[in-house]
Design a protein around this motif. Sequence first.
Motif, short mmCIF file in Angstrom:
data_model
loop_
_atom_site.label_atom_id
_atom_site.label_comp_id
_atom_site.label_asym_id
_atom_site.label_seq_id
_atom_site.Cartn_x
_atom_site.Cartn_y
_atom_site.Cartn_z
N GLY A 1 -1.79 -2.00 -33.60
CA GLY A 1 -2.31 -1.78 -34.94
C GLY A 1 -3.21 -2.88 -35.47
O GLY A 1 -3.86 -2.70 -36.50
N SER A 2 -3.27 -3.99 -34.78
CA SER A 2 -4.07 -5.12 -35.24
C SER A 2 -4.79 -5.75 -34.06
O SER A 2 -4.20 -5.93 -32.99
N THR A 3 -6.05 -6.08 -34.26
CA THR A 3 -6.84 -6.72 -33.21
C THR A 3 -7.64 -7.88 -33.81
O THR A 3 -7.87 -7.92 -35.03
N ALA A 4 -8.05 -8.78 -32.93
CA ALA A 4 -8.90 -9.90 -33.35
C ALA A 4 -9.83 -10.25 -32.20
O ALA A 4 -9.47 -10.05 -31.03
N TYR A 5 -11.02 -10.75 -32.56
CA TYR A 5 -12.04 -11.01 -31.55
C TYR A 5 -12.72 -12.35 -31.79
O TYR A 5 -12.90 -12.77 -32.95
N ALA A 6 -13.15 -12.96 -30.70
CA ALA A 6 -14.02 -14.12 -30.82
C ALA A 6 -15.37 -13.67 -31.39
O ALA A 6 -15.81 -12.54 -31.14
N ASP A 7 -16.00 -14.56 -32.14
CA ASP A 7 -17.28 -14.20 -32.75
C ASP A 7 -18.32 -13.79 -31.71
O ASP A 7 -19.17 -12.94 -31.96
N SER A 8 -18.24 -14.40 -30.54
CA SER A 8 -19.23 -14.15 -29.50
C SER A 8 -19.19 -12.72 -28.94
O SER A 8 -20.16 -12.26 -28.33
N VAL A 9 -18.08 -12.01 -29.16
CA VAL A 9 -17.95 -10.65 -28.60
C VAL A 9 -17.74 -9.60 -29.68
O VAL A 9 -17.73 -8.40 -29.38
N LYS A 10 -17.58 -10.02 -30.92
CA LYS A 10 -17.28 -9.09 -32.00
C LYS A 10 -18.39 -8.05 -32.14
O LYS A 10 -19.58 -8.39 -32.13
N GLY A 11 -17.99 -6.80 -32.22
CA GLY A 11 -18.97 -5.72 -32.34
C GLY A 11 -19.43 -5.16 -31.00
O GLY A 11 -20.08 -4.12 -30.95
#
Length: 115
Positions: free
Chosen positions: A55-65
Motif C-alpha cells: 500500500g505504500s511505496t517510495a522512490y529515489a529522486d533519480s528514478v521517480k516517475g
Amino acid sequence: VQLVESGGGLVQPGGSLRLSCEASGFSFTMYNMKWYRQVLGKEREWVATIANTGGSTAYADSVKGRFTIYRDNNKNTVYLQMNRLKPEDTAVYYCNTMVVVETYWGQGTQVTVSA
C-alpha cells in the motif's frame, strides 16, 4: 532466507525492463521489500521500497516517475518495472529485506543501458 533476482539484461536508452525478486524462507507478507543498485567502484544506492501490504511505496529522486515497485504476495515476489531507461541506470540491481534484525540481499542482476 533466499532472494533470487532475475530479469536484467541489455536495453537501449528509452527502453524498459522488469526485474523480479522471488523470496523464500520467511513470511513474505510481513516485511517491506527494497531494491538497490550498485555501479562497480561506487556505493550501493537505494532505489525503491514497498511496504509489506503493497500500500505504500517510495522512490529515489533519480528514478521517480520512471520506475515502479510492486509486489505479488501470492507469489512471494517483488518487481521493479523500469521505463524510459537511461545509460546512468546501468548497474547491478539487488533485492533487499530486513527480517527482524538481519539484512538479506539477493545475488544481483545486471542491467546495462546502451545503444
